[in-house]
Design an enzyme around this catalytic site. Sequence first.
Site, PDB file in Angstrom:
ATOM      1  N   HIS A  53       0.882  -1.204  -0.017  1.00 54.38           N
ATOM      2  CA  HIS A  53      -0.045   0.143  -0.068  1.00 54.38           C
ATOM      3  C   HIS A  53       0.772   1.119  -0.034  1.00 54.38           C
ATOM      4  O   HIS A  53       2.179   1.208   0.140  1.00 54.38           O
ATOM      5  CB  HIS A  53      -1.051   0.054   1.160  1.00 54.38           C
ATOM      6  CG  HIS A  53      -0.267   0.049   2.574  1.00 54.38           C
ATOM      7  ND1 HIS A  53       0.223  -0.917   3.079  1.00 54.38           N
ATOM      8  CD2 HIS A  53      -0.106   1.046   3.381  1.00 54.38           C
ATOM      9  CE1 HIS A  53       0.846  -0.437   4.467  1.00 54.38           C
ATOM     10  NE2 HIS A  53       0.282   0.514   4.632  1.00 54.38           N
ATOM     11  N   HIS A  55       1.632   3.927   1.900  1.00 59.31           N
ATOM     12  CA  HIS A  55       1.836   4.693   3.158  1.00 59.31           C
ATOM     13  C   HIS A  55       3.561   5.178   2.898  1.00 59.31           C
ATOM     14  O   HIS A  55       4.160   4.052   2.692  1.00 59.31           O
ATOM     15  CB  HIS A  55       1.611   4.121   4.274  1.00 59.31           C
ATOM     16  CG  HIS A  55       0.067   4.365   4.526  1.00 59.31           C
ATOM     17  ND1 HIS A  55      -0.670   3.727   5.535  1.00 59.31           N
ATOM     18  CD2 HIS A  55      -0.829   5.331   4.173  1.00 59.31           C
ATOM     19  CE1 HIS A  55      -1.933   4.260   5.747  1.00 59.31           C
ATOM     20  NE2 HIS A  55      -2.032   5.085   4.831  1.00 59.31           N
ATOM     21  N   ASP A  57       5.988   4.846   4.709  1.00 54.94           N
ATOM     22  CA  ASP A  57       6.900   3.976   5.571  1.00 54.94           C
ATOM     23  C   ASP A  57       6.870   2.648   4.980  1.00 54.94           C
ATOM     24  O   ASP A  57       7.819   1.742   5.254  1.00 54.94           O
ATOM     25  CB  ASP A  57       6.616   3.566   7.100  1.00 54.94           C
ATOM     26  CG  ASP A  57       5.253   3.117   7.511  1.00 54.94           C
ATOM     27  OD1 ASP A  57       4.227   3.465   6.649  1.00 54.94           O
ATOM     28  OD2 ASP A  57       4.932   2.464   8.324  1.00 54.94           O
ATOM     29  N   HIS A  58       6.306   2.623   3.964  1.00 58.20           N
ATOM     30  CA  HIS A  58       6.270   1.223   2.935  1.00 58.20           C
ATOM     31  C   HIS A  58       6.731   1.509   1.632  1.00 58.20           C
ATOM     32  O   HIS A  58       7.232   0.592   1.125  1.00 58.20           O
ATOM     33  CB  HIS A  58       4.831   0.597   2.853  1.00 58.20           C
ATOM     34  CG  HIS A  58       4.179   0.111   4.068  1.00 58.20           C
ATOM     35  ND1 HIS A  58       4.058  -1.033   4.608  1.00 58.20           N
ATOM     36  CD2 HIS A  58       3.708   0.941   5.326  1.00 58.20           C
ATOM     37  CE1 HIS A  58       3.652  -1.412   5.753  1.00 58.20           C
ATOM     38  NE2 HIS A  58       3.400  -0.149   6.132  1.00 58.20           N
ATOM     39  N   HIS A 113      -7.339  -0.609   5.701  1.00 60.08           N
ATOM     40  CA  HIS A 113      -6.323   0.191   6.189  1.00 60.08           C
ATOM     41  C   HIS A 113      -6.091   1.334   5.074  1.00 60.08           C
ATOM     42  O   HIS A 113      -6.157   2.592   5.264  1.00 60.08           O
ATOM     43  CB  HIS A 113      -5.274  -0.465   6.330  1.00 60.08           C
ATOM     44  CG  HIS A 113      -3.795   0.448   6.697  1.00 60.08           C
ATOM     45  ND1 HIS A 113      -4.110   0.986   8.092  1.00 60.08           N
ATOM     46  CD2 HIS A 113      -2.860   0.740   6.297  1.00 60.08           C
ATOM     47  CE1 HIS A 113      -2.864   1.514   8.392  1.00 60.08           C
ATOM     48  NE2 HIS A 113      -2.191   1.391   7.223  1.00 60.08           N
ATOM     49  N   ASP A 132      -0.156  -3.805   6.406  1.00 58.27           N
ATOM     50  CA  ASP A 132      -0.554  -3.290   7.952  1.00 58.27           C
ATOM     51  C   ASP A 132      -2.281  -3.606   7.868  1.00 58.27           C
ATOM     52  O   ASP A 132      -3.133  -2.813   8.380  1.00 58.27           O
ATOM     53  CB  ASP A 132      -0.610  -1.837   7.609  1.00 58.27           C
ATOM     54  CG  ASP A 132       0.672  -0.857   8.006  1.00 58.27           C
ATOM     55  OD1 ASP A 132       1.362  -2.023   8.129  1.00 58.27           O
ATOM     56  OD2 ASP A 132       0.833   0.004   7.635  1.00 58.27           O
ATOM     57  N   HIS A 170       4.712  -4.631  11.149  1.00 54.89           N
ATOM     58  CA  HIS A 170       4.859  -3.746  12.346  1.00 54.89           C
ATOM     59  C   HIS A 170       5.115  -4.686  13.524  1.00 54.89           C
ATOM     60  O   HIS A 170       4.483  -5.586  13.500  1.00 54.89           O
ATOM     61  CB  HIS A 170       4.022  -2.585  12.605  1.00 54.89           C
ATOM     62  CG  HIS A 170       4.012  -1.456  11.615  1.00 54.89           C
ATOM     63  ND1 HIS A 170       5.038  -0.365  11.917  1.00 54.89           N
ATOM     64  CD2 HIS A 170       3.304  -1.277  10.411  1.00 54.89           C
ATOM     65  CE1 HIS A 170       4.615   0.417  10.845  1.00 54.89           C
ATOM     66  NE2 HIS A 170       3.894  -0.151   9.943  1.00 54.89           N
TER      67      HIS A 170
END
Length: 263
Positions: A53, A55, A57-58, A113, A132, A170
């Site tokens: 996805h 975001h 941090d990905h 998410h 996530d 995570h």
Amino acid sequence: MITVTALPAFSDNYLWLLEHDGRAAVVDPGDAAVVQTALAARQLELAAILITHHHPDHIGGLAALAAATGARVYGPRAEQARIPGLDVLLDDGDTVQLEALDVQLQVLAVPGHTLGHIAYFEARQRLLFCGDTLFIGGCGRLFEGTPEQMHESLSRLAALPDDTAVYCAHEYTASNYDFATAVEPDNARLSEAFAQVQARRAHGVATVPGPLAQEREFNPFLRSADPAIARAVAAHEGREIDDPVAIFAALRRWKDGHRPRIR
């Protein structure tokens, strides 16, 4: 057979490095430097980048890694406008054939998410890379999707084989189990599992991956049809709720406002 290695990044992210016979793929490379260090240390050639996805941090390291290695980038078609650099656009039911690693991944749409979130499932070794959506003991926040979507996504993942290894993105397990024991304070097996998680984290040991069978037993977000969870949610809400989706939604709201009892 492929080997999967956790590459810790930021405060609690795991980037997943898949390797076979000198070739590698990485799932959700939020930090390019972490991946490049691992590739150099293991003398691996990066063949593919897999995105779940959009975001930051990905995907933060995606551009640098692709430029440095020429790796092919796979990701959700539904989020292509928010993920620059995708080479292969993926939809629910697609198959990713990584010939360089002798691995085949099934693509599962798991919105909730984010609206276009996907997961990757490797059936031969029972490996689930779920970003996530599903966490050990918990699930992702509903930033874009609805409770109905997330409930359906989690139900879909929960239907995978018992011995599926859940590779989430995570290290949230301790706080998730803290919440789960608040929901079910009298569940002795859950309390024992929580103690084991705390012991592992106290020694810096990762709690991911975990077996899907254990998630079906302990993760409250996979158990909204369980009478014990329904009773706990009803007590918290001060009203009876019969629909599993409504129970899930109430449980997610409860978790969003929960203050962990651990540090």
